[in-house]
Design an enzyme around this catalytic site. Structure first.
Site, PDB file in Angstrom:
ATOM      1  N   LEU A  87       9.494   1.528 -34.740  1.00 24.26           N
ATOM      2  CA  LEU A  87       9.586   0.816 -33.462  1.00 24.26           C
ATOM      3  C   LEU A  87       8.500  -0.257 -33.319  1.00 24.26           C
ATOM      4  O   LEU A  87       7.329   0.027 -33.501  1.00 24.26           O
ATOM      5  CB  LEU A  87       9.455   1.832 -32.325  1.00 24.26           C
ATOM      6  CG  LEU A  87       9.603   1.269 -30.923  1.00 24.26           C
ATOM      7  CD1 LEU A  87      11.019   0.804 -30.684  1.00 24.26           C
ATOM      8  CD2 LEU A  87       9.187   2.313 -29.897  1.00 24.26           C
ATOM      9  N   ASP A  88       8.899  -1.466 -32.954  1.00 29.07           N
ATOM     10  CA  ASP A  88       7.976  -2.564 -32.666  1.00 29.07           C
ATOM     11  C   ASP A  88       7.116  -2.943 -33.872  1.00 29.07           C
ATOM     12  O   ASP A  88       6.076  -3.576 -33.729  1.00 29.07           O
ATOM     13  CB  ASP A  88       7.059  -2.234 -31.474  1.00 29.07           C
ATOM     14  CG  ASP A  88       7.843  -1.981 -30.196  1.00 29.07           C
ATOM     15  OD1 ASP A  88       8.966  -2.514 -30.069  1.00 29.07           O
ATOM     16  OD2 ASP A  88       7.336  -1.268 -29.312  1.00 29.07           O
ATOM     17  N   GLU A  89       7.545  -2.536 -35.078  1.00 23.89           N
ATOM     18  CA  GLU A  89       6.724  -2.794 -36.256  1.00 23.89           C
ATOM     19  C   GLU A  89       7.387  -3.761 -37.242  1.00 23.89           C
ATOM     20  O   GLU A  89       6.812  -4.069 -38.270  1.00 23.89           O
ATOM     21  CB  GLU A  89       6.440  -1.463 -36.982  1.00 23.89           C
ATOM     22  CG  GLU A  89       5.509  -0.528 -36.252  1.00 23.89           C
ATOM     23  CD  GLU A  89       4.079  -1.042 -36.216  1.00 23.89           C
ATOM     24  OE1 GLU A  89       3.664  -1.770 -37.139  1.00 23.89           O
ATOM     25  OE2 GLU A  89       3.375  -0.716 -35.250  1.00 23.89           O
TER      26      GLU A  89
END
Lengths: 288, 288, 288, 288
Positions: free
Chosen positions: C231-233
């Site tokens: 996530l969000d990476e």
């Protein structure tokens, strides 16, 4: 970072099929290891632009460089391209022209000292004596050429002589507050950079911060451009702006503007020194 | 967020000792609970500006509001200040004027629907029929008033009649591509907002993106300003810019510019609706 | 602007002498007229990246395209390069996934309608019914796939089936407020774009505007990135920020952020559609 | 610009009706001519903030100032407000702490010399000797306090002694590359400003430019904040960012970052010197 010298080739010419391949083949045949390559095609004008930065394996003696230059020149002339080739170990010689405002001049000297600007700065020329101490105690040469009433042209000729004596390649107007004559400018085509303290073409001419204040703009800017015979009309190289509000009086605009001017001029100078700019007509391609 | 209506008081007057205290005392005596207060002093012009947003405890009936208005008016007149008082539950009525480009008009309608713009939009007026479907299917009224050859003034009068019939307070030129006559503009002082697709004063007039492309600027901008009789010369409310390069042809400038125009105009409209702007001379104070 | 279809070739491979010349020769031999060419060399990683947009004289029938694809493929495989070739008349099919916030979804649809995004949008998928009316009355298909308690994976499978049925090439998470499972994401490598409403890596996770408010930052941002299992990476494609101050409470951050999110996501989508992005490792080259 | 000293009053307290009027009345009764006034109300926290810059007619002797201070203190204490009063002719004494990177230190000295920072800088402290020549030849005092293995606390105590001996009011960490101990920081609450070379809270800790490069962000930033016991966690005063691309390797980020760091730190220092900052909790109000 390798300390081996790089070659930087810039070409501009009519965009025709085969040109890209020919330049690529040429560099490959010459054994060039391409480090950076930037192309641009101005479709409307039918022009092709390229900047290639390359290394050659091992040492490159003067004779090799001349042979290389010959071969590149031959190809470029076949394609009727304007071109330039420079080696990064032959640094550009820069003169700063300044008046009384220290910020751009001292900023450029600080960047030079910090290794940010790959050039030599053998000369700071000024029509005023004010910055002499600050410049000289940083270890740079300061020459004061005052303008006597009615003899502005003579002063320009003395400045010209200094530039020639020092084999200057690039003149940077670091808030030099005199308008240079057409005669002075002519031999320095695309080799004089100026900083104008507005977002050109807004607020050309004198006292742009006062003009900006009176007009009530919400952003102020700075513009670095090559100098042509038409004041503030030369090809723009770099611009930036910063936000202002009703709380900012003229001195605040001046203060905020100084930070813009420094960074905008430094970026333009850096791009020139690294052969990142190709000017054509009244515009520039800046491969940054 | 409280749904209780707020009052918004704007004052502008000569800056004199005691003025700040008098306004503060007045609001305190009136039982106002100050929510936001912004002051500005233009030292050079000797002018004082203030915007105060306040709540009164509980309901405020119409009679109370009138009394309050009377008391504020009395104080402001003693100090010879221009002033305005508005209640946030008496929303401003806005008309959009547009031509063929949809982006600003539809953007404002989307913001209105999303609750971002505290106003009513009873009317979208256009000299072209193109946007009718898009506007009406979003639930807004679209009136097409074409300009017949030689009768531009008559069309303006028909538009004026619509604005009056709808009790319009603010006219927003959302890429309305006609120059409004002096007569049309006169009664709407500081109540017409325009979006110009350049960083004014650069590239005033027609086709600013083409002008910008030809000049080779490295940033393009958009400007929202109040409309005065002098085209592109009114007080600037909001400006912004975005970076462009040699890779951007005119269609790219147009595309990038659309995003600027939308946001710049929306900010100007929002500030007007929230009484954040005080215009004076050819400038604005924007308490944002 | 020519309506003749262009080819867009992207390559990524180990940087070796001769590679640039070989690609240039190949395109020349194939009769390609190069319209734009961008190279990049990641010196540290030893990687070469290129995007070439080219036209072929006259019509290019399907058979010619296949032959071209074969020849390019052969050269690229010799050099062990990853590559892609796409024709601009074979538009990418895009699905938007959304939840309740309308601004990104409606903005992308408006840009699509204005011709700014060269793609087809056959499908808007949502886990909520809220935006159905707004989407359908703009003429787009809206499919509501709610998430029942405990059956999130089943809902993802239904969404996956819709994506397959519509031959979707790119999934855009336009404020889709559910975390997608590793299984859902896996087959869509570098083909799901998300908008996160912060300047990543700051404020990953939930409620970034509240996080930003609490931390007291002076700028807020938005980030568009490819979605990976973490996530969000994923690799960042586009970011931008805007200034905020102590005067901005959370609702102001949300309002200012909406304008950022729209523009950041639209730029990322545009770059993907124009094959301007090359992802490698956790980073991207964006030739814009 | 008048050279008459101004008073600058900052107050922070619970927001209650009558407070604004009481402060305004007090200043009026004291004969203060208000030059700038900024208010802010943090509605959520129920706090009121004010900064007032004022002049008194004619000279203000020391005794008058003490009486004024007494009266302001009395009013502020009635309202249980934190407050400060400073006179612009009692300049703040600043120490710079630095290590090896010259750019922030020399930039602050240049601004000081140009009259941009209204303070005294009696001391530049460093754990390295590198900048001594550059600092001293600009006319400033340089003290080298090296850190011997295992005696970091002792070095801090020697630095503390220098700060006390010079009656320092504000410590500026101009790229001081050591983490200061809790004990050192404690007595300097809201009086140590640091520059961190990232957009906090992203990339806290060591080598933020390398972190940024690895994460592939498209903007890099700089943050100036007050130092608290928790590293990189103190109240943020100023931030800015600049765009980067895949073309920028770590040395380019460092170069671009230097320009950010200089401007961000200088703005934070200027705001502190002009009493424009009110810190509360982990946040700041900056009246700029």
């Amino acid at each position: 970072m390798s300390t081996q010298p790089h070659g930087v080739l810039r070409v501009i010419g009519s965009d025709r099929p085969g040109l890209v391949a020919d330049v690529a083949n040429l560099l490959f045949r010459l054994g060039a290891n391409i480090l950076h390559a930037d192309d641009h095609i101005d479709v409307e004008a039918g022009l092709f632009f390229q900047r290639v930065e390359f290394a050659l394996g091992g040492e490159v003696a003067g004779a090799d460089r001349e042979r290389l230059r010959g071969q590149i020149g031959q190809t470029c002339e076949q394609w009727k391209m304007r071109w330039s080739l420079r080696w990064t170990d032959a640094p550009i010689r820069v003169a700063l022209l300044t008046s009384k405002h220290p910020h751009c001049t001292l900023d450029l000297l600080a960047r030079h000292r910090a290794g940010e600007l790959a050039c030599e700065i053998p000369l700071v020329l000024s029509n005023h004596p004010d910055l002499e101490l600050e410049v000289t105690r940083r270890g740079y040469r300061y020459v004061h050429e005052p303008i006597q009433a009615g003899e502005k042209r003579a002063q320009e000729q003395r400045m010209q002589a200094h530039l020639e004596a020092e084999h200057i390649d690039l003149v940077v107007l670091a808030r030099y507050m005199q308008i240079l004559s057409r005669d002075f400018v002519a031999p320095w085509s695309e080799r004089i950079l100026n900083i104008h303290h507005s977002f050109l073409p807004a607020f050309a001419g004198a006292e742009p911060y006062k003009q900006a204040y009176r007009r009530g703009v919400k952003l102020i800017g700075a513009t670095s451009h090559y100098v042509t015979a038409d004041l503030d009309e030369g090809p723009i190289v770099w611009q930036d702006v910063t936000r202002v509000s009703h709380r900012d009086a003229v001195p605040d605009l001046v203060r905020k503007g100084r930070d813009l001017e420094r960074v905008v001029l430094a970026n333009a100078v850096r791009c020139h020194l690294e052969d990142r700019i190709i000017a054509y007509g009244n515009k520039t391609v800046v491969f940054d």
